[in-house]
Design an enzyme around this catalytic site. Structure first.
Site, PDB file in Angstrom:
ATOM      1  CB  ILE A  80      42.703  61.311 -67.313  1.00  0.00           C
ATOM      2  CG1 ILE A  80      43.609  60.254 -67.762  1.00  0.00           C
ATOM      3  CG2 ILE A  80      43.163  62.521 -68.214  1.00  0.00           C
ATOM      4  CD1 ILE A  80      44.995  60.501 -67.698  1.00  0.00           C
TER       5      ILE A  80
ATOM      6  CE  LYS B  33      42.653  48.833 -73.497  1.00  0.00           C
ATOM      7  NZ  LYS B  33      43.837  49.868 -73.093  1.00  0.00           N
TER       8      LYS B  33
ATOM      9  CB  SER C 173      44.350  54.944 -64.024  1.00  0.00           C
ATOM     10  OG  SER C 173      44.417  53.692 -64.769  1.00  0.00           O
TER      11      SER C 173
END
Length: 474
Positions: free
Chosen positions: A140, A261, A301
């Site tokens: 990111i 999460k 990712s």
């Protein structure tokens, strides 16, 4: 046409032999001597590509379904090399350059249709500002950097602890700028540790960073279950160090990247990100304009399952899936970065936001689609093997909890999150309890790096957090 002109001008990448298009108004004509052929469905009859011939999909506004259809057509025509230009949000309303073309990869076919974001409009708030990205070498962080070079920032600070990833990103951004992509922001690489409190205070004040995007974190759920103290040291106290430094230095805006999460967490990773969120929310009385942006998994990712599945497929299988009903939210890295930048530019400070991730995807179905992408048949050619959920892993994640309420914003894919803290005590008390476990205190030597005591504190503070009965001390 602009890409064709660039290929001709450089003179070292071969030549453009044809444009392909489905528009009957264009088919049969020529542009700069290059014929326009079509429709795409007839490509097999119209051209016989050689081993070194390449197809370039130059339709930045194409839907996922259209890209899938074009990919199938090109594969059937025996093109072994297929490249694609980035989505419209990443090329600034059509200003494409050859250097931005990249190999077509599974994320282009497996993701949902991306949200269209105008980067020129979204990035006005970074004009002539000094912008720092923590964890800039990560998935990111690096994509935020690629998009931020379009914003006209005075300086772009790439902060990270991995020298290789920062070095590679620096080279990439410099090359993009040389080829005319983005604006001429000064790019400054910085190697350092979030966990070093005094260094962070020194650094942020010296850099005079106006805007900080905090993406740095340890992220692997199963790995952090075995290294819980380090997870808290980096994700919790590292965040505390950075926000304190930003506050002291007079930074104007701080954006924390969070995760699904953190919602009613069962893993140490999720718990550490929940505490990071609480640290930021606790700063609302101190004047710093902060934002928290929460989203789910990103395709491709370094920590995602897609590269793992790809390696398993290319070695002949099996592809390992934890559970046949396991589901996760997914979006592509460029879309996630574009929405983060858009959120930070909405002018809404001191709040939490959640990105619209669409519907959760079944991991088994994702594995089957990826197997087909590489030209194999699931189960008969490449087997799928079920293992079991890792410690701390959920069967399905949620983007918001029972204590949180979603509200619409002016942008359809970004939601404001109203919440009440679920912690059993205030965040500063929790930090003080965790401190002698993370940092050596001669008055409590038995607590240093004691993972059992750390998990006890997390269990007492966070409802629903799990802890095994036989948790070792170290």
């Amino acid at each position: 046409i602009s890409i064709a002109n660039e290929i001709k001008a450089k003179g070292i990448f071969g030549r453009v032999v044809a444009f392909f298009d489905d528009d009957p108004e264009k088919i049969g004509k020529k542009v700069n001597g290059i014929p326009i052929l079509g429709p795409l469905s007839d490509i097999i009859e119209l051209i016989n590509p050689g081993a070194d011939d390449e197809a370039l999909i130059a339709i930045p506004s194409a839907s996922q379904e259209l890209i899938k259809d074009i990919h199938i057509t090109l594969r059937e025509a025996h093109f072994s090399r297929i490249k694609i230009l980035p989505q419209i949000s990443q090329i600034i309303e059509g200003d494409a350059h050859l250097i931005q073309a990249r190999e077509l990869n599974p994320e282009d076919l497996l993701a949902r249709d991306p949200v269209r974001v105008s980067l020129i409009e979204s990035l006005r708030y970074v004009k002539e500002k000094r912008v720092l990205i923590s964890g800039a070498g990560g998935s990111i962080g690096s994509e935020l950097s690629r998009q931020l070079i379009h914003g006209g920032a005075e300086r772009l600070y790439l902060f990270g602890h991995g020298e290789n990833s920062i070095y590679e990103l620096l080279k990439e951004l410099k090359l993009l700028q040389e080829e005319g992509v983005g604006e001429k922001a000064t790019i400054v690489p910085i190697i350092g540790e979030l966990q070093d409190k005094e260094y962070m205070r020194f650094l942020i004040k010296r850099l005079k960073a106006d805007i900080i995007f905090h993406t740095a974190a340890h992220k692997h759920v199963s790995l952090l279950e075995g290294n819980p103290v380090e997870a808290v040291k980096n994700n919790v106290f590292g965040t505390k160090n950075l926000i304190d430094a930003a506050k002291e230095a007079g930074s104007s805006k701080f954006i924390l990247i969070s995760t699904d999460k953190a919602v009613e967490p069962q893993s140490v990773y999720g718990a550490s990100k929940l505490l990071a969120e609480e640290i930021i929310l606790n700063e609302r009385k101190n004047g710093l304009k902060y934002l928290i942006v929460r989203f789910g998994n990103v395709l491709g990712s370094r920590g995602s399952i897609l590269p793992i599945f790809t390696r398993q497929i290319l070695k002949g299988g099996p592809v390992t899936v934890t559970h046949p009903q396991a589901r996760r939210f997914f979006m592509t890295i460029p879309e996630a970065a574009s929405l983060v930048l858009k959120t930070a530019g909405l002018g809404l400070e001191g709040e939490m936001f959640v990105l619209d991730m669409g519907k959760p995807i079944n991991i088994k179905e994702l594995a089957e689609q990826l197997i087909r992408f590489y030209g194999f048949t699931p189960d008969s050619e490449i087997k799928i093997k079920y293992t079991q959920l890792f410690p701390g892993e959920k069967l399905e994640e949620r983007l918001f909890g029972d204590n949180e309420i979603l509200e619409k914003t002016e942008f359809p894919k970004i939601f404001r999150l109203r919440r009440k803290s679920i912690l059993e005590t205030d965040i500063n008390t929790i930090l003080e309890k965790l401190r002698p476990i993370v940092f050596f205190n001669p008055s409590f030597p038995e607590l240093f790096r004691n993972r059992k005591e750390l998990k006890k504190i997390l269990k007492e503070a966070i409802p629903g957090f799990g802890m095994v009965d036989n948790e070792p001390e170290y």
